[in-house]
Design an enzyme around this catalytic site. Structure first.
Site, PDB file in Angstrom:
ATOM      1  N   SER A  51       0.796  -1.229   0.000  1.00 17.77           N
ATOM      2  CA  SER A  51       0.000   0.000   0.000  1.00 17.77           C
ATOM      3  C   SER A  51       0.825   1.274   0.000  1.00 17.77           C
ATOM      4  O   SER A  51       0.314   2.339  -0.345  1.00 17.77           O
ATOM      5  CB  SER A  51      -0.940   0.014   1.201  1.00 17.77           C
ATOM      6  OG  SER A  51      -0.217  -0.108   2.411  1.00 17.77           O
ATOM      7  N   ASP A 340      -3.351   8.133   8.059  1.00 19.27           N
ATOM      8  CA  ASP A 340      -4.215   7.232   8.813  1.00 19.27           C
ATOM      9  C   ASP A 340      -3.342   6.537   9.853  1.00 19.27           C
ATOM     10  O   ASP A 340      -2.232   6.994  10.132  1.00 19.27           O
ATOM     11  CB  ASP A 340      -4.962   6.256   7.895  1.00 19.27           C
ATOM     12  CG  ASP A 340      -4.024   5.373   7.064  1.00 19.27           C
ATOM     13  OD1 ASP A 340      -2.844   5.212   7.441  1.00 19.27           O
ATOM     14  OD2 ASP A 340      -4.479   4.833   6.037  1.00 19.27           O
ATOM     15  N   HIS A 343      -0.285   4.776   7.350  1.00 20.44           N
ATOM     16  CA  HIS A 343       0.400   5.371   6.207  1.00 20.44           C
ATOM     17  C   HIS A 343       0.722   6.843   6.439  1.00 20.44           C
ATOM     18  O   HIS A 343      -0.136   7.596   6.905  1.00 20.44           O
ATOM     19  CB  HIS A 343      -0.462   5.239   4.950  1.00 20.44           C
ATOM     20  CG  HIS A 343      -0.903   3.835   4.674  1.00 20.44           C
ATOM     21  ND1 HIS A 343      -2.112   3.338   5.117  1.00 20.44           N
ATOM     22  CD2 HIS A 343      -0.292   2.832   4.015  1.00 20.44           C
ATOM     23  CE1 HIS A 343      -2.229   2.077   4.741  1.00 20.44           C
ATOM     24  NE2 HIS A 343      -1.138   1.744   4.075  1.00 20.44           N
TER      25      HIS A 343
END
Length: 365
Positions: A51, A340, A343
């Site tokens: 991600s 978040d 990340h």
């Protein structure tokens, strides 16, 4: 050199409830261009991983590991969520721009992808994946073998566009980056814990590195020569891990950071070995553990104020579908290291990538 093999253990499908719970545990600057050495050409940047460099590959997958909804992308072009797990640009975007290739890195699976984009680079990365074959199964995302298959498809497309000789030139002179390990360590091993039944931390790191070695050898055989492999970050200091295992005061989790460090030590040795044995290659170990930890320990040095919470929601636990349009967000995300609970923000990435590019770019040549 023969690829290193390892044993796969049986996998049991998790219920939707476990998927939802496990989401909170997953990991997994348009200024001047960098100056490359004289007579050096970098035709493309090609990225594999999770991600951190997922540019939207997961958008059309049947997975809960997505970021193609608000407030993700809040500061992106026109405030548009694209599947990037941050408020704006990812490291892939920063790097492709700094190399002077283009402004943004597209996902290979972007349905609107222009074929001409293939010539300057794409990302095959899929949020929630990892080196451990069990990790992408848990998250229902693309594995490294899946990304390798797409890379083979990519090569065929490029050959159809520019021919064999030019394709081999692009592959030999492009920079390849591999970004993974966070989901393996933080999620599959520690939080869900399915691999703790079979491995201690050291042997689990060995298994991950075996998988990474096999993957790097595979892309080398397909023509890659300039390959950078990212280390694990200080996972114990990521907001979600502080919340889950850092006690009432949400301190950095020493055990998780030690696991990252052990893995990184083994990875660095393995990358040095590959670099010395794969002919005409540059295989570079890229340390992000220490630069990110320095931001966490010395935030004021970098103009950051909040390092233990993300901007989205309470900042303690929200990630992927738990960070959504109903979640309150901080007013000024430039004060936050994390967007978040897993990340970094655009600000955090810009600081980190400035250091990485400055330290390692010449090692590829």
């Amino acid at each position: 050199m023969q690829p290193i093999k390892f044993t796969l253990f049986p996998f049991t499908r998790f219920s939707l409830n476990v998927f939802l719970i496990s989401l909170v545990f997953l990991g997994d600057h348009g200024g001047a261009r960098i100056t490359l050495p004289k007579n050096v050409s970098v035709p493309a940047l090609i990225i594999f991983g999770d991600s951190i460099v997922d540019q939207g590959a997961n958008n059309n997958l049947n997975t809960l590991i997505k970021a193609n909804f608000a407030p993700y992308g809040r500061d992106f072009v026109s405030g548009k969520p694209t599947g990037r797990f941050t408020n704006n640009n990812t490291p892939a975007d920063f790097m492709v721009k700094e190399l002077g290739l283009k402004d943004l890195m597209p996902a290979y699976l972007d349905p609107s992808l222009d074929d001409n984009e293939l010539l300057t680079g794409v990302s095959f990365a899929s949020g929630g994946t990892g080196y451990d074959p069990e990790t992408p199964k848990i998250a229902s995302v693309l594995s490294f073998p899946d990304q390798l298959s797409q890379f083979k498809e990519y090569i065929k497309k490029v050959k159809g566009m520019v021919g064999e000789e030019r394709t081999q030139y692009i592959l030999a002179n492009s920079i390849f980056l591999v970004v993974a390990s966070s989901n393996d360590i933080a999620n599959t091993y520690f939080t869900i814990g399915i691999q703790r039944l079979h491995y201690d931390v050291s042997s689990y790191a060995d298994m991950m590195i075996s998988s990474a070695l096999n993957f790097i050898q595979d892309i080398y055989k397909l023509g890659a020569r300039r390959i950078g492999v990212f280390s694990a970050p200080p996972l114990g200091c990521v907001p979600s891990q502080r919340t889950l295992a850092g006690g009432k005061t949400r301190e950095c989790v020493v055990e998780y950071n030690q696991a990252s460090q052990l893995y990184n030590s083994k990875l660095q040795t393995a990358m040095q070995y590959l670099g010395s044995t794969l002919e005409q290659s540059r295989v570079i170990y890229i340390d992000i553990y220490n630069p990110l930890l320095d931001i966490i320990v010395n935030p004021s040095k970098y103009g950051v104020e909040v390092v233990d919470k993300g901007c989205c929601g309470t900042g303690d636990i929200e990630v992927a579908v738990l960070c959504n349009k109903y979640s309150p967000t901080c007013d000024d995300d430039s004060k936050y290291l994390f967007w978040d609970s897993f990340h970094p923000t655009n600000k955090g990435y810009s600081i980190l990538i400035d250091q990485v590019l400055g330290k390692y770019v010449n090692d590829f040549f």
